[in-house]
Design a protein around this motif. Structure first.
Motif, PDB file in Angstrom:
ATOM      1  N   ASP A 190     -46.279 -12.321 -42.694  1.00  0.00           N
ATOM      2  CA  ASP A 190     -45.261 -13.360 -42.606  1.00  0.00           C
ATOM      3  C   ASP A 190     -45.647 -14.411 -41.572  1.00  0.00           C
ATOM      4  OD1 ASP A 190     -44.572 -12.372 -40.068  1.00  0.00           O
ATOM      5  OD2 ASP A 190     -42.915 -11.161 -40.851  1.00  0.00           O
ATOM      6  N   GLU A 219     -28.220 -19.201 -52.616  1.00  0.00           N
ATOM      7  CA  GLU A 219     -28.204 -19.096 -51.158  1.00  0.00           C
ATOM      8  C   GLU A 219     -27.306 -20.136 -50.492  1.00  0.00           C
ATOM      9  OE1 GLU A 219     -32.645 -17.616 -50.006  1.00  0.00           O
ATOM     10  OE2 GLU A 219     -32.504 -19.619 -50.850  1.00  0.00           O
ATOM     11  N   HIS A 279     -38.551 -12.055 -47.134  1.00  0.00           N
ATOM     12  CA  HIS A 279     -37.929 -10.736 -47.276  1.00  0.00           C
ATOM     13  C   HIS A 279     -38.980  -9.632 -47.242  1.00  0.00           C
ATOM     14  CE1 HIS A 279     -34.323 -12.947 -48.630  1.00  0.00           C
ATOM     15  NE2 HIS A 279     -35.155 -13.651 -49.377  1.00  0.00           N
ATOM     16  N   ALA A 308     -35.635 -12.851 -53.626  1.00  0.00           N
ATOM     17  CA  ALA A 308     -37.085 -12.836 -53.427  1.00  0.00           C
ATOM     18  C   ALA A 308     -37.852 -13.190 -54.687  1.00  0.00           C
ATOM     19  CB  ALA A 308     -37.545 -11.469 -52.912  1.00  0.00           C
ATOM     20  N   ARG A 320     -37.933  -6.077 -45.986  1.00  0.00           N
ATOM     21  CA  ARG A 320     -37.075  -5.341 -46.914  1.00  0.00           C
ATOM     22  C   ARG A 320     -37.862  -4.851 -48.130  1.00  0.00           C
ATOM     23  NH1 ARG A 320     -31.870  -8.685 -48.386  1.00  0.00           N
ATOM     24  NH2 ARG A 320     -31.502  -6.797 -49.664  1.00  0.00           N
ATOM     25  N   LEU A 327     -35.036  -6.154 -53.852  1.00  0.00           N
ATOM     26  CA  LEU A 327     -34.441  -6.212 -52.513  1.00  0.00           C
ATOM     27  C   LEU A 327     -33.347  -5.164 -52.341  1.00  0.00           C
ATOM     28  CD1 LEU A 327     -34.175 -10.024 -51.704  1.00  0.00           C
ATOM     29  CD2 LEU A 327     -35.797  -8.360 -50.806  1.00  0.00           C
TER      30      LEU A 327
END
Length: 438
Positions: free
Chosen positions: A341, A201, A302, A255, A305, A280
Motif C-alpha cells: 500500500d 461511498e 482495503h 474493492a 481486510r 471484503l
C-alpha cells in the motif's frame, strides 16, 4: 428503421468545469418531470455510470467509438428503448481523443455526438473571464461545422454583472445560452486519486443529487434543452458481448466494482447466471460457479481486510485448482503474491499469480489498450484480439509468470503491462471492453 428517443450530449472545453454535477442534476430534474431518462457515458469511464443510475434509476452505458465496433455500438444504443430522452455525458474536453487512423480526436465525445446525432450542450466555466468566454464557445461550435451544437450552460458565474457581461459575449457570437449557474462551493463531488469516489461511498448521494436537480431547475431552461434534443433514425442490428461462462461468481464491493455495464447486460441477456459476492465481507464465491471474475476497483485501499479474508482466499484457491479465475486491474493485483500500500505495508494476496504491485512507488498508467492473447483466457482463445482501457497508479515489482498477451496502446505502441497466466488463473491490467470482430 425506427425513430429513437431524442438526445443531447453534455460536454465541456476541459475536465473540471462542472459537467458531472450538471449531468446528475439534469438527469434527476427530467426524471422528476415524469420522463424516462436513458443515461450514457462517452468514453471508458468506470465511475460515472453508477452516479447516473442513482440520479435517474436507469442503467447507464458507455459509448466508446475507439473500442467498440458498429455492432456493439448499435447494441448499446438499443438500450434506449422505452426512454423518452437520452442524456450522454462526455469525458475530458469535447474534442479530446486519441490520434489513431490518421486523425485526432478519435474516440472523443464529439465523435459520440456526431455518430448519434445528438446536439452538444457545452458547460463553460466562466470564472476569471466574461465576454472572452464567448470566444471559447464559438471556437468549439465552429471547430467541427458538422457537429450539432445546442448551446452553452455558463457555470460559476460570480454576480449579476458577471452574467450580463458573459451573456453579452455569447449574444454577439450567436451562441444560445441554455442556463446560468451561480458559483457555489458545495456543488462538487468528492474525489480521490483515481478521480471521483464511487457512488456507493458518497456520504449522502441522494441528498446531493436532489440538490443538484433543484439548482438546475432554478437556473437552467430545461424546456429549451428538451427542445434541442434530437432524434435520429435507428434500429440497426446490434448485439452485446457474450458471457465467458454460464455460471459466473462476480466479486462486487468497494474493492471490486469496475465492470462495464454493457458486459453485465450482455452476459445476463445471453442467459448467464451471475452470483455476486463480497471479498471484503469474507464471502466465498459460489462453489458451483464455472468462473470466478474479480473486476477492478480499489484493493489498495482495503488491502489489510483482503489479506485477512481467509474464507474468501481459501475458497478462491480451491476454485482455481479445477476451474478458471480471472482478474482485471485491481482484481489482477488481488490474485498476485502481494500488494504494497501507499504507506509501504506489504499485504499477502491470493498467491495464485506471482505478481507483486506497489502503491508506495506510484506510476500513472492511462489509456486504451489492444491486446492479442498469447494464451486463452475465460471466454476467449489464444490469438483473439481484445480492446480495453487501463487506469491505475500501481508499479509492478515482480511478474514472474508467463505473459497473457501482447498489449499495445491506441497508437499501436507496445506497453509492458502484458497480464499473466498460471494454470487456470489469468489476469490483465486493462479492463475489457469488447473483443475485436473476426
Amino acid at each position: 428503421m425506427i425513430e429513437t428517443p431524442p438526445g443531447v450530449l453534455i460536454s465541456a472545453p476541459s475536465s473540471g468545469t462542472g459537467k458531472t454535477t450538471v449531468m446528475l442534476g439534469l438527469l434527476r430534474a427530467l426524471r422528476d418531470e415524469g420522463l424516462v431518462v436513458q443515461p450514457y457515458k462517452s468514453g471508458p469511464d468506470y465511475i460515472d455510470p453508477a452516479f447516473h443510475r442513482a440520479a435517474c434509476g436507469r442503467a447507464s452505458f458507455n459509448i466508446d467509438t475507439w473500442a467498440m465496433d458498429d455492432r456493439l455500438l448499435n447494441g448499446i444504443a438499443a438500450q434506449m428503448n422505452g426512454a423518452d430522452i437520452c442524456i450522454a455525458e462526455g469525458s475530458m474536453g469535447l474534442y479530446d481523443g486519441v490520434a489513431t487512423k490518421g486523425q485526432t480526436g478519435f474516440g472523443s465525445s464529439a465523435e459520440t455526438a456526431r455518430r448519434l446525432g445528438w446536439p452538444v450542450v457545452l458547460v463553460v466555466d466562466v470564472g476569471g473571464q466574461a465576454q472572452s468566454a464567448a470566444a471559447t464557445a464559438l471556437g468549439f461550435q465552429t471547430y467541427a461545422p458538422d457537429l450539432p451544437f445546442a448551446g452553452v450552460i455558463l457555470n460559476r458565474v460570480a454576480s449579476p454583472r458577471h452574467e450580463r457581461l458573459a451573456r453579452l459575449g455569447m449574444d454577439q457570437a450567436g451562441i444560445t445560452v441554455l442556463g446560468v449557474l451561480p458559483r457555489r462551493g458545495d456543488l462538487t463531488l468528492p474525489e480521490r486519486h483515481l478521480g471521483l469516489i464511487q457512488a456507493v461511498e458518497h456520504p449522502d448521494l441522494e441528498s446531493a443529487i436532489a440538490g443538484y436537480a433543484d439548482f438546475l431547475r432554478e437556473h437552467v431552461d430545461l424546456a429549451a434543452i428538451r427542445a434541442a434534443a434530437n432524434s435520429v433514425r435507428g434500429g440497426q442490428t446490434g448485439s452485446l458481448p457474450s458471457p465467458p461462462a454460464q455460471r459466473i461468481a462476480l466479486a462486487q464491493d468497494a474493492a471490486f466494482s469496475f465492470t462495464y455495464p454493457h458486459l453485465l447486460k450482455g452476459w445476463r441477456d445471453a442467459g448467464a447466471e451471475i452470483s455476486p459476492f463480497s471479498p471484503l465481507a469474507d464471502e466465498v464465491p459460489d462453489p458451483t460457479a464455472d468462473l470466478v471474475w474479480l473486476p477492478g476497483g480499489y484493493p489498495e485501499l482495503h488491502a489489510g481486510r483482503l489479506a485477512a479474508a481467509q474464507c474468501f482466499l481459501t475458497a478462491l484457491r480451491r476454485h482455481a485448482e479445477a476451474r478458471p479465475v480471472h482478474g482485471e486491474c485491481g482484481g489482477y493485483m488481488a490474485l498476485g503474491e502481494a500488494l504494497i500500500d501507499k504507506q509501504g505495508h506489504r499485504h499477502a494476496m491470493a498467491g495464485l499469480l506471482g505478481l507483486v504491485t506497489s502503491y508506495e512507488k506510484r506510476k500513472f498508467h492511462l489509456g486504451y489498450r489492444r491486446a492479442v492473447l498469447g494464451a486463452a483466457m475465460p471466454g476467449f482463445d489464444a490469438g483473439q484480439a481484445l480492446r480495453g482501457h487501463e487506469f491505475h497508479y500501481s508499479t509492478i515489482l515482480a511478474q514472474p509468470d508467463a505473459p497473457l498477451a501482447e498489449v499495445f496502446d491506441a497508437d499501436g505502441q507496445p506497453v509492458p503491462e502484458t497480464g499473466s497466466h498460471r494454470g487456470k488463473v489469468t489476469g490483465t491490467f486493462f479492463h475489457l471492453i469488447t473483443p475485436e470482430a473476426a
